[in-house]
Design a protein around this motif. Structure first.
Motif, PDB file in Angstrom:
ATOM      1  N   PHE A   1       0.819  -1.202   0.000  1.00 47.11           N
ATOM      2  CA  PHE A   1       0.000   0.000   0.000  1.00 47.11           C
ATOM      3  C   PHE A   1       0.861   1.263   0.000  1.00 47.11           C
ATOM      4  CE2 PHE A   1      -2.780  -2.992   2.548  1.00 47.11           C
ATOM      5  CZ  PHE A   1      -3.484  -3.411   1.434  1.00 47.11           C
ATOM      6  N   VAL A   2       2.033   1.195  -0.609  1.00 46.91           N
ATOM      7  CA  VAL A   2       2.965   2.320  -0.598  1.00 46.91           C
ATOM      8  C   VAL A   2       3.135   2.865  -2.009  1.00 46.91           C
ATOM      9  CG1 VAL A   2       5.362   2.997  -0.252  1.00 46.91           C
ATOM     10  CG2 VAL A   2       4.226   1.572   1.442  1.00 46.91           C
ATOM     11  N   ARG A   3       3.157   4.197  -2.106  1.00 47.05           N
ATOM     12  CA  ARG A   3       3.573   4.859  -3.338  1.00 47.05           C
ATOM     13  C   ARG A   3       4.713   5.800  -2.961  1.00 47.05           C
ATOM     14  NH1 ARG A   3      -1.948   6.605  -6.608  1.00 47.05           N
ATOM     15  NH2 ARG A   3      -2.909   4.533  -6.650  1.00 47.05           N
ATOM     16  N   LEU A   4       5.870   5.510  -3.486  1.00 46.98           N
ATOM     17  CA  LEU A   4       7.063   6.301  -3.167  1.00 46.98           C
ATOM     18  C   LEU A   4       7.700   6.701  -4.491  1.00 46.98           C
ATOM     19  CD1 LEU A   4       9.186   7.482  -1.314  1.00 46.98           C
ATOM     20  CD2 LEU A   4      10.169   5.193  -1.052  1.00 46.98           C
ATOM     21  N   ARG A   5       7.729   7.991  -4.765  1.00 49.09           N
ATOM     22  CA  ARG A   5       8.223   8.496  -6.031  1.00 49.09           C
ATOM     23  C   ARG A   5       9.210   9.622  -5.785  1.00 49.09           C
ATOM     24  NH1 ARG A   5       2.296   9.114  -8.955  1.00 49.09           N
ATOM     25  NH2 ARG A   5       1.744   6.881  -8.940  1.00 49.09           N
ATOM     26  N   VAL A   6      10.247   9.681  -6.621  1.00 50.59           N
ATOM     27  CA  VAL A   6      11.253  10.741  -6.533  1.00 50.59           C
ATOM     28  C   VAL A   6      11.343  11.384  -7.907  1.00 50.59           C
ATOM     29  CG1 VAL A   6      13.623  11.332  -5.913  1.00 50.59           C
ATOM     30  CG2 VAL A   6      12.495   9.376  -4.816  1.00 50.59           C
ATOM     31  N   ALA A   7      11.299  12.707  -7.959  1.00 56.74           N
ATOM     32  CA  ALA A   7      11.324  13.423  -9.235  1.00 56.74           C
ATOM     33  C   ALA A   7      12.168  14.671  -9.104  1.00 56.74           C
ATOM     34  CB  ALA A   7       9.906  13.782  -9.678  1.00 56.74           C
TER      35      ALA A   7
ATOM     36  N   GLY B   1       9.637  17.577 -12.701  1.00 56.66           N
ATOM     37  CA  GLY B   1       8.633  16.543 -12.520  1.00 56.66           C
ATOM     38  C   GLY B   1       9.001  15.214 -13.137  1.00 56.66           C
ATOM     39  N   ARG B   2      10.231  15.086 -13.650  1.00 57.59           N
ATOM     40  CA  ARG B   2      10.661  13.821 -14.243  1.00 57.59           C
ATOM     41  C   ARG B   2      11.083  12.853 -13.151  1.00 57.59           C
ATOM     42  NH1 ARG B   2      13.153  17.750 -17.661  1.00 57.59           N
ATOM     43  NH2 ARG B   2      15.007  17.571 -16.325  1.00 57.59           N
ATOM     44  N   ARG B   3      10.577  11.641 -13.195  1.00 62.45           N
ATOM     45  CA  ARG B   3      10.890  10.658 -12.168  1.00 62.45           C
ATOM     46  C   ARG B   3      12.308  10.139 -12.317  1.00 62.45           C
ATOM     47  NH1 ARG B   3       5.981   6.585 -10.999  1.00 62.45           N
ATOM     48  NH2 ARG B   3       7.583   5.885  -9.529  1.00 62.45           N
ATOM     49  N   VAL B   4      12.995  10.002 -11.180  1.00 63.77           N
ATOM     50  CA  VAL B   4      14.370   9.506 -11.177  1.00 63.77           C
ATOM     51  C   VAL B   4      14.493   8.232 -10.350  1.00 63.77           C
ATOM     52  CG1 VAL B   4      15.326  11.815 -11.544  1.00 63.77           C
ATOM     53  CG2 VAL B   4      14.996  10.976  -9.204  1.00 63.77           C
ATOM     54  N   ASP B   5      13.362   7.722  -9.848  1.00 64.18           N
ATOM     55  CA  ASP B   5      13.414   6.458  -9.105  1.00 64.18           C
ATOM     56  C   ASP B   5      13.301   5.298 -10.090  1.00 64.18           C
ATOM     57  OD1 ASP B   5      10.274   5.614  -9.069  1.00 64.18           O
ATOM     58  OD2 ASP B   5      10.495   7.783  -8.818  1.00 64.18           O
TER      59      ASP B   5
ATOM     60  N   ARG C   1      15.161   2.785  -5.065  1.00 66.83           N
ATOM     61  CA  ARG C   1      16.449   3.043  -5.710  1.00 66.83           C
ATOM     62  C   ARG C   1      16.333   4.215  -6.679  1.00 66.83           C
ATOM     63  NH1 ARG C   1      15.834  -2.461  -5.216  1.00 66.83           N
ATOM     64  NH2 ARG C   1      17.483  -3.526  -4.019  1.00 66.83           N
ATOM     65  N   LEU C   2      17.483   4.918  -6.870  1.00 65.23           N
ATOM     66  CA  LEU C   2      17.531   6.095  -7.746  1.00 65.23           C
ATOM     67  C   LEU C   2      18.469   5.846  -8.913  1.00 65.23           C
ATOM     68  CD1 LEU C   2      17.818   8.886  -5.016  1.00 65.23           C
ATOM     69  CD2 LEU C   2      15.730   8.023  -6.087  1.00 65.23           C
ATOM     70  N   ARG C   3      18.239   6.595  -9.982  1.00 63.63           N
ATOM     71  CA  ARG C   3      19.159   6.555 -11.106  1.00 63.63           C
ATOM     72  C   ARG C   3      20.494   7.162 -10.691  1.00 63.63           C
ATOM     73  NH1 ARG C   3      15.295   9.335 -14.607  1.00 63.63           N
ATOM     74  NH2 ARG C   3      16.951  10.885 -14.796  1.00 63.63           N
ATOM     75  N   PRO C   4      21.593   6.715 -11.265  1.00 62.51           N
ATOM     76  CA  PRO C   4      22.900   7.294 -10.912  1.00 62.51           C
ATOM     77  C   PRO C   4      23.104   8.653 -11.565  1.00 62.51           C
ATOM     78  CG  PRO C   4      23.156   5.609 -12.597  1.00 62.51           C
ATOM     79  CD  PRO C   4      21.718   5.567 -12.197  1.00 62.51           C
TER      80      PRO C   4
ATOM     81  N   GLY D   1      21.027  18.378  -8.847  1.00 63.69           N
ATOM     82  CA  GLY D   1      19.946  19.355  -8.837  1.00 63.69           C
ATOM     83  C   GLY D   1      19.023  19.154  -7.658  1.00 63.69           C
ATOM     84  N   ALA D   2      17.828  19.693  -7.765  1.00 71.16           N
ATOM     85  CA  ALA D   2      16.835  19.629  -6.690  1.00 71.16           C
ATOM     86  C   ALA D   2      15.876  18.478  -6.952  1.00 71.16           C
ATOM     87  CB  ALA D   2      16.059  20.945  -6.593  1.00 71.16           C
ATOM     88  N   TYR D   3      15.548  17.730  -5.892  1.00 72.87           N
ATOM     89  CA  TYR D   3      14.679  16.564  -6.010  1.00 72.87           C
ATOM     90  C   TYR D   3      13.712  16.523  -4.817  1.00 72.87           C
ATOM     91  CZ  TYR D   3      18.176  15.218  -9.418  1.00 72.87           C
ATOM     92  OH  TYR D   3      19.021  15.230 -10.489  1.00 72.87           O
ATOM     93  N   ALA D   4      12.630  15.820  -5.022  1.00 75.22           N
ATOM     94  CA  ALA D   4      11.647  15.660  -3.944  1.00 75.22           C
ATOM     95  C   ALA D   4      11.114  14.245  -3.971  1.00 75.22           C
ATOM     96  CB  ALA D   4      10.502  16.654  -4.086  1.00 75.22           C
TER      97      ALA D   4
END
Length: 507
Positions: free
Chosen positions: A61-67, A71-75, A92-95, A99-102
């Motif tokens: 039941f988890v949604r975890l996103r990093v962009a 607004g481009r996703r990097v996860d 996990r994140l792209r290598p 910059g700024a991420y959330a």
């Protein structure tokens, strides 16, 4: 009155048992730590975002996103438990990030409520090799300011994690209907035994109209409580489906899938609502037996050869105990499914919330019968007989309502002190502002009740003595009671929102 005393004893014993069985627990899932930390500026691109909560989180039941700021996703990949720790979530994140991420996350806590928040961080761009530009920082790196503010482009992504407004609104309406069903069933039954029957016995005469009035009231009460039980069953079943929709981030219709409901079957609210379904069935069966035709407590024609009417047989002791136990069990499901079942001190909040629900039910259910059932019943009486019965019923309900209001005030104060936590939280948090709105409406309800007791009730008594015309006093009473019911329904709406709003003390 014997039935009422037995019901009160059962209520008190069950409340003490609920307090004894309660144990400390946690509330909404709280984020204890994030890596990278909120606002942190990193020299190197992280391999993953890790979130640490104060309770176990089900990754289903988890949604975890990093962009990034655009607004481009990097996860990459789905959320997982690093090191097998259930209270930790990671993605996990792209290598080569710069910059700024959330990181925006939506999790379902052990209390079954969704928690949607975000945390921002920044990664410095690598220093250029000799011979490259002297700027020292790549584009979009944010320079050397060290700011890790939330990227504007993430707001739409964060909003996408929320459940739809239609689902949220329908869920709140369903919870409100569940509370209304409790009020009508519990308040209707107590009004019959604590208000109507004593008032009828006090003023009833020997005419046939009194038996007709008693039978008419019994029919209306039977219809109200049976309808309330059916409404309660439907609202509870609907709440379970809406909980599945909220947990899985889908629509109500998609959540009708048995797999979706099964996925949330172990959450605390769904367990509480499952128990509530069983209690509704028990209460409905008990009320059908207690209010069955020709056996419902009330007046009966006098024995053959005698004139007038006589009281019917009272409820048996086992049926009274069963009815009282079912009423308390139904009220106890409210703290089991709400904040009182998770916040500390749990025992105190469980008793306070149960008293709150019972007091609300006595007040609102009694008002509903006073507005609908009593006027229908008194139509069978002669004009000069109606007002004494109406005055007796209003007077008894007024005294009962005073006790209910006192318990509402006491239990509401306990809840506010524990769940709001601080005076400034009443203004600075959504939960506190909702509590303030509820307090304001409660003051309005008490004011109307005081007006009824100080102005309208003496007016009814003067009418009963023949000093005033009955039509005007009865019309004023109906309007005032209707206003009370309207305000009480708004309070129910606020309560249905409060149960899924994070307490200010936990913010």
């Amino acid at each position: 009155m014997r039935v009422v005393r037995q019901l009160i004893l059962v209520l008190g014993a069950a409340l003490l048992a609920g307090a004894a069985l309660a144990a400390p627990a946690a509330g909404h899932a709280k984020l204890l730590e994030s890596r990278p930390a909120a606002g942190e500026v990193l020299e190197r691109s992280p391999r993953a975002v890790v979130l640490v909560f104060d309770e176990a989180i089900d990754p289903e039941f988890v949604r975890l996103r990093v962009a990034d700021a655009a607004g481009r996703r990097v996860d990459r990949g789905g959320p997982y438990h690093p090191g097998g720790r259930d209270e930790r979530l990671a993605v996990r994140l792209r290598p080569g990030l710069a910059g700024a991420y959330a990181a925006s996350y939506r999790v379902i806590s052990e209390d079954g409520h969704p928690v949607v928040k975000r945390t921002a961080f920044r990664v410095r761009a690598p220093m250029p090799e000799r011979g490259e530009g002297a700027g020292g920082m790549g584009p979009g790196s944010g320079g050397g300011s060290g700011s890790a503010a939330m990227p504007e482009g993430r707001r739409g992504e964060h909003a996408a994690l929320e459940v739809g407004a239609v689902t949220d609104t329908a869920f709140a309406v369903t919870r409100g209907l569940g509370y209304l069903a409790m009020a009508l069933a519990v308040g209707g039954a107590l009004f019959l035994f604590a208000v109507w029957l004593p008032a009828l016995a006090h003023v009833a005469g020997g005419g046939r109209g009194w038996v007709a009035a008693s039978d008419s009231f019994a029919r209306v009460v039977r219809g109200v409580v049976v309808g309330a039980v059916l409404l309660g069953l439907a609202a509870t079943a609907g709440a379970i489906v809406f909980q599945a929709a909220t947990a899985t981030g889908t629509s109500f219709w998609a959540a009708l899938d048995p797999d979706a409901v099964d996925a949330v079957s172990d959450t605390r609210p769904v367990r509480a609502w499952g128990a509530r379904l069983g209690v509704w069935l028990l209460l409905g069966a008990t009320l059908l037996v207690a209010l069955r035709p020709r056996r419902v407590p009330g007046l009966r024609p006098a024995a053959l050869g005698a004139a007038g009417s006589a009281p019917g047989p009272p409820l048996s002791r086992p049926l009274t105990l069963l009815l009282g136990g079912a009423i308390v069990a139904l009220a106890l499901t409210a703290p089991m499914a709400g904040h009182s079942g998770t916040e500390s001190p749990r025992g105190l909040l469980t008793v306070a919330d149960t008293l709150h629900v019972l007091s609300m039910s006595v007040w609102l259910g009694g008002l509903a019968l006073l507005l609908v059932a009593v006027p229908i019943a008194v139509r069978a009486l002669h004009r000069r007989e109606r007002i004494p019965l109406l005055a007796a019923a209003v007077g008894r309900f007024s005294r009962l309502a005073m006790v209910a209001v006192g318990l509402l005030l006491l239990s509401g104060t306990v809840q506010s002190v524990v769940l709001v936590g601080a005076v400034d939280a009443f203004v600075e948090t959504a939960y506190g502002r909702l509590v303030l709105a509820k307090i304001a409406l409660f003051v309005g309800l008490v004011s109307l009740g005081a007006y009824n007791q100080r102005r309208l009730l003496p007016g009814l008594r003067r009418v009963a003595d023949g000093d005033e015309e009955p039509e005007r006093a009865a019309a004023l009473l109906r309007r005032s009671v209707a206003c009370e019911i309207g305000l009480a329904l708004v309070v129910l709406g606020l309560a249905s929102v409060l149960v899924v709003t994070e307490p200010a003390a936990g913010v």
